[in-house]
Design an enzyme around this catalytic site. Structure first.
Site, short mmCIF file in Angstrom:
data_model
loop_
_atom_site.label_atom_id
_atom_site.label_comp_id
_atom_site.label_asym_id
_atom_site.label_seq_id
_atom_site.Cartn_x
_atom_site.Cartn_y
_atom_site.Cartn_z
N CYS A 1 0.82 -1.21 0.00
CA CYS A 1 0.00 0.00 0.00
C CYS A 1 0.86 1.27 0.00
O CYS A 1 0.32 2.37 -0.07
CB CYS A 1 -0.99 0.01 1.14
SG CYS A 1 -0.35 -0.62 2.67
N CYS B 1 -1.33 -3.54 8.78
CA CYS B 1 -0.98 -2.28 9.44
C CYS B 1 -0.43 -2.55 10.84
O CYS B 1 0.51 -1.89 11.29
CB CYS B 1 -2.20 -1.37 9.56
SG CYS B 1 -2.90 -0.92 7.97
#
Lengths: 137, 175
Positions: free
Chosen positions: A37, A107
């Site tokens: 990402c 994350c």
């Protein structure tokens, strides 16, 4: 997909944003990224020589809300912990606290990697640092 | 590889001709169109549906060079999510961090300059990527695929910088 209240809270009021002096012998810096990402996360700790406790933690993250919340939460948890306690923080702890959905688990992995990178950087500086109290040189 | 097979493009190549790809997509779509199977046994109708779905997915993935390369990489166990950041050099991350921080403080003029700089970097990287595609097509070995992974990782960061610089420019114009 909706963010959990805790993610939104950290995203809107991130804790401990900023930088510590990278060249300080008591500061450990970890910079990690997630290429899928394009997120980048910098996490720093400052360890008290006398007590071995992390008394400062700062972060700077460019990425999605979950990445910001994960690193914000990590800095909150790091403060007041010993280096060994900090090393034991797992990404799953962050996932549970923030109720991250499966697509955002990376994350939390990034935050765990950043913690470990910061601690390793701090430890690597140990060779040139004064020994902490109670530790034989 | 199923997507290449579905469009009759074996052996797989990273460099594809866009017009040829589209022609193959139309031809295969006609060939497997579910309407043509409406009087056939249910099993054949099901196959036609599945083939149509596969052909659509294949075309959507392969027509974009980045999506295509990501597909080939994942077929070789080199998907971005399996990298855990270890394939991104530390100096790139540090540079990206610095550039992002500078962008946060940038006024309109600085944002415009940054945007031009990032777009040029992206174009240069796409040129480099084309060379890496050709190298793998000529010799499809893992050694020739790893540099594609590294270039795509880099590209993601630069593409995000382009996106963020555009946003910064818009914000500066509005205020």
């Amino acid at each position: 997909m909706a963010y959990s209240d805790k993610v939104l809270d950290h995203y809107n009021n991130p804790r401990n944003v900023g930088s510590l002096d990278k060249s300080d012998q008591n500061v450990g810096t970890g910079i990690v990224g997630a290429p899928e990402c394009g997120d980048v996360m910098k996490l720093q700790i400052k360890v008290n020589d006398a007590t071995g406790i992390i008394d400062e933690a700062k972060f700077k993250t460019f990425g999605c809300g979950s990445a910001i919340a994960s690193s914000s939460l990590a800095t909150e948890w790091l403060k007041g912990k010993t280096v060994d306690e900090a090393m034991a923080i797992k990404n799953t702890d962050i996932v549970n606290e923030l109720s991250l959905p499966p697509v955002k688990i990376h994350c939390s992995v990034l935050a765990e990697d950043a913690i470990k990178a910061a601690i390793n950087d701090y430890k690597a500086k140990g060779a040139t640092r004064k020994p902490a109290a109670g530790v034989e040189a | 590889m199923r997507y290449y097979e579905a469009l009759g493009l074996e052996p797989p190549r990273l460099k594809l001709d866009a017009a040829d790809l589209q022609k193959r997509f139309y031809a295969r779509s006609r060939e497997w169109h579910p309407d043509r199977f409406s009087t056939r046994p249910p099993a054949e109708q099901q196959t036609a549906l599945e083939m149509t779905a596969l052909i659509n997915d294949a075309f959507r993935t392969l027509r974009d060079p980045v999506g295509r390369a990501e597909y080939v990489l994942s077929e070789h166990g080199l998907e971005a999510s399996a990298q855990r950041g270890k394939d991104v050099p530390a100096d790139l991350l540090e540079e990206v961090l610095e550039l992002n921080m500078a962008l946060e403080e940038a006024d309109g003029e600085q944002a415009a300059r940054s945007l031009a700089q990032f777009e040029a970097a992206l174009a240069a990287l796409d040129g480099q990527l084309a060379g890496l595609f050709a190298a793998w097509d000529a010799a499809p070995s893992p050694d020739n695929l790893q540099p594609v992974r590294a270039a795509l990782n880099r590209r993601k960061y630069i593409a995000n910088l382009v996106r963020d610089a555009r946003k910064a420019l818009e914000t500066a114009r509005e205020s």
